[in-house]
Design an enzyme around this catalytic site. Structure first.
Site, PDB file in Angstrom:
ATOM      1  N   LEU A 258      11.623  10.527  15.298  1.00  0.00           N
ATOM      2  CA  LEU A 258      11.655   9.309  16.114  1.00  0.00           C
ATOM      3  C   LEU A 258      11.124   8.077  15.374  1.00  0.00           C
ATOM      4  O   LEU A 258      10.230   8.177  14.543  1.00  0.00           O
ATOM      5  CB  LEU A 258      10.831   9.526  17.389  1.00  0.00           C
ATOM      6  CG  LEU A 258      11.263  10.710  18.256  1.00  0.00           C
ATOM      7  CD1 LEU A 258      10.337  10.840  19.469  1.00  0.00           C
ATOM      8  CD2 LEU A 258      12.717  10.579  18.708  1.00  0.00           C
TER       9      LEU A 258
ATOM     10  N   VAL B 227      17.526  -1.715  16.956  1.00  0.00           N
ATOM     11  CA  VAL B 227      16.204  -2.120  16.472  1.00  0.00           C
ATOM     12  C   VAL B 227      16.244  -2.055  14.941  1.00  0.00           C
ATOM     13  O   VAL B 227      16.713  -1.072  14.359  1.00  0.00           O
ATOM     14  CB  VAL B 227      15.095  -1.198  17.028  1.00  0.00           C
ATOM     15  CG1 VAL B 227      13.742  -1.592  16.465  1.00  0.00           C
ATOM     16  CG2 VAL B 227      15.075  -1.274  18.548  1.00  0.00           C
TER      17      VAL B 227
ATOM     18  N   LYS C 281      23.389   1.149  17.958  1.00  0.00           N
ATOM     19  CA  LYS C 281      23.440   1.590  16.561  1.00  0.00           C
ATOM     20  C   LYS C 281      24.618   2.542  16.324  1.00  0.00           C
ATOM     21  O   LYS C 281      25.322   2.446  15.334  1.00  0.00           O
ATOM     22  CB  LYS C 281      22.107   2.263  16.225  1.00  0.00           C
ATOM     23  CG  LYS C 281      22.093   3.145  15.035  1.00  0.00           C
ATOM     24  CD  LYS C 281      21.728   2.369  13.808  1.00  0.00           C
ATOM     25  CE  LYS C 281      21.815   3.172  12.538  1.00  0.00           C
ATOM     26  NZ  LYS C 281      21.680   4.592  12.680  1.00  0.00           N
TER      27      LYS C 281
ATOM     28  N   HIS D  19      14.361   4.647  18.768  1.00  0.00           N
ATOM     29  CA  HIS D  19      14.314   5.626  19.860  1.00  0.00           C
ATOM     30  C   HIS D  19      13.333   5.168  20.951  1.00  0.00           C
ATOM     31  O   HIS D  19      13.591   5.309  22.151  1.00  0.00           O
ATOM     32  CB  HIS D  19      13.836   6.990  19.340  1.00  0.00           C
ATOM     33  CG  HIS D  19      14.739   7.616  18.325  1.00  0.00           C
ATOM     34  ND1 HIS D  19      14.378   7.766  17.004  1.00  0.00           N
ATOM     35  CD2 HIS D  19      15.989   8.147  18.434  1.00  0.00           C
ATOM     36  CE1 HIS D  19      15.348   8.358  16.346  1.00  0.00           C
ATOM     37  NE2 HIS D  19      16.343   8.604  17.171  1.00  0.00           N
TER      38      HIS D  19
HETATM   39  P1  AMP Z   1      19.715  10.074  17.086  1.00  0.00           P
HETATM   40  O1  AMP Z   1      18.370  10.702  17.184  1.00  0.00           O
HETATM   41  O2  AMP Z   1      20.013   9.487  15.751  1.00  0.00           O
HETATM   42  O3  AMP Z   1      20.806  10.979  17.612  1.00  0.00           O
HETATM   43  O4  AMP Z   1      19.681   8.826  18.071  1.00  0.00           O
HETATM   44  C1  AMP Z   1      19.342   8.991  19.421  1.00  0.00           C
HETATM   45  C2  AMP Z   1      19.641   7.713  20.159  1.00  0.00           C
HETATM   46  O5  AMP Z   1      18.857   6.657  19.610  1.00  0.00           O
HETATM   47  C3  AMP Z   1      21.104   7.276  20.053  1.00  0.00           C
HETATM   48  O6  AMP Z   1      21.530   6.764  21.304  1.00  0.00           O
HETATM   49  C4  AMP Z   1      21.058   6.204  19.006  1.00  0.00           C
HETATM   50  O7  AMP Z   1      22.101   5.268  19.096  1.00  0.00           O
HETATM   51  C5  AMP Z   1      19.706   5.562  19.297  1.00  0.00           C
HETATM   52  N1  AMP Z   1      19.233   4.857  18.110  1.00  0.00           N
HETATM   53  C6  AMP Z   1      19.108   5.339  16.854  1.00  0.00           C
HETATM   54  N2  AMP Z   1      18.694   4.377  16.009  1.00  0.00           N
HETATM   55  C7  AMP Z   1      18.553   3.259  16.751  1.00  0.00           C
HETATM   56  C8  AMP Z   1      18.158   1.906  16.459  1.00  0.00           C
HETATM   57  N3  AMP Z   1      17.833   1.527  15.236  1.00  0.00           N
HETATM   58  N4  AMP Z   1      18.126   1.031  17.488  1.00  0.00           N
HETATM   59  C9  AMP Z   1      18.468   1.399  18.759  1.00  0.00           C
HETATM   60  N5  AMP Z   1      18.854   2.648  19.087  1.00  0.00           N
HETATM   61  C10 AMP Z   1      18.891   3.561  18.108  1.00  0.00           C
END
Ligand code: AMP
Length: 278
Positions: free
Chosen positions: A31, A175, A148, A35
């Protein structure tokens, strides 16, 4: 914060919140502030908040990417505690895909064939499969997903429509690090030189967004690709797409908003970024 590893325990606990509002943020862990931003949006709008951490094997078309995926679970738990998460759902693979589990094929209307679909065959099949399973378990009122992963957001929105799901999806803005790089669990795999080079991705995208104010989208696309090449950025794709249909709009004036979406490979790491232009 409560931690559940079994879906039955989670569901039993959530029963008392059925008449209120449940917010849900699915993640694969490792995280970061991106997240946490999902969680903050969820906290602001719901009575109770569930974050899941599950590294879903079915969405990895590259086995070494799955093996290398970071899993700092203790650190993640601390971060969730500090940020007032109510519930962490931490299932193992058998819990999500038990022996009697039957996979459902969803018609994704070819949304999965664009962009990522060309480089990660089967990826969105795995993503829709796991999100559908998680929604079945958590049954949230609101689902928080990041801009993202723009294509992922559009596909899950479509999934909710075709399954007539009562869950509402909310897009949380990207972010970024102070220098503009979109936060990602994979950024820690960049070398110091790679990390420096990665800054250029968002710099070029922000220039492209400005340019879109008074230039045609085909000019914007040509400019972005040229800048990427001149900065020695090895892009898998640079695309201008309609925000709903994900179809190419580089030669037209889209009826709805357009987004510029890129994937750049640095040090063998795929870095995704995008901006909504208009
Ligand atoms: P992941 O753990 O990579 O599968 O991401 C989980 C959730 O967090 C997904 O909905 C991603 O789009 C979101 N997420 C990942 N990185 C970012 C970021 N930099 N800004 C906003 N949301 C993010």
């Amino acid at each position: 914060m409560k931690i559940f590893k079994k879906q039955a325990d989670l569901q039993k606990y959530l029963k008392q919140y059925k008449t209120t509002s449940i917010g849900f943020c699915p993640t694969m862990g490792a995280l970061h502030a991106g997240h946490i931003s999902l969680l903050e949006h969820s906290i602001a709008e719901n009575e109770i908040n569930v974050v899941s951490i599950f590294v879903n094997p079915t969405q990895f078309n590259d086995k070494s990417d799955l093996d290398k995926y970071p899993r700092p679970i203790e650190k993640d738990i601390q971060m969730l505690l500090q940020n007032k998460c109510d519930i962490l759902f931490l299932p193992d693979v058998n819990e999500i895909y038990p022996e009697d589990y039957v996979k459902i094929e969803f018609d994704l209307n070819d949304l999965d064939k664009e962009m990522e679909g060309r480089f990660r065959p089967g990826h969105f099949e795995g993503v829709t499969e796991v999100v559908h399973r998680l929604l079945e378990i958590v049954q949230p009122d609101k689902l928080y997903m990041g801009q993202k992963d723009f294509q992922q957001f559009v596909i899950i929105k479509h999934l909710l429509q075709i399954t007539a799901s009562p869950t509402k999806i909310i897009m949380v803005p990207i972010v970024r690090e102070k220098d503009g790089l979109a936060m990602s669990s994979r950024n820690i795999r960049l070398s110091p030189q790679g990390r420096k080079k990665a800054v250029m991705i968002s710099k070029i995208l922000f220039q492209a967004k400005l340019m879109a104010l008074n230039k045609s989208l085909s000019d914007v696309l040509a400019f972005t690709k040229k800048e990427m090449r001149s900065q020695d950025l090895d892009y898998e794709y640079v695309e201008l797409v309609d925000c709903n249909s994900l179809t190419d709009v580089s030669r037209s004036n889209p009826p709805s908003n357009a987004a510029i979406c890129v994937v750049v490979r640095i040090d063998g790491v795929r870095l995704l970024d995008n901006l909504i232009l208009r």
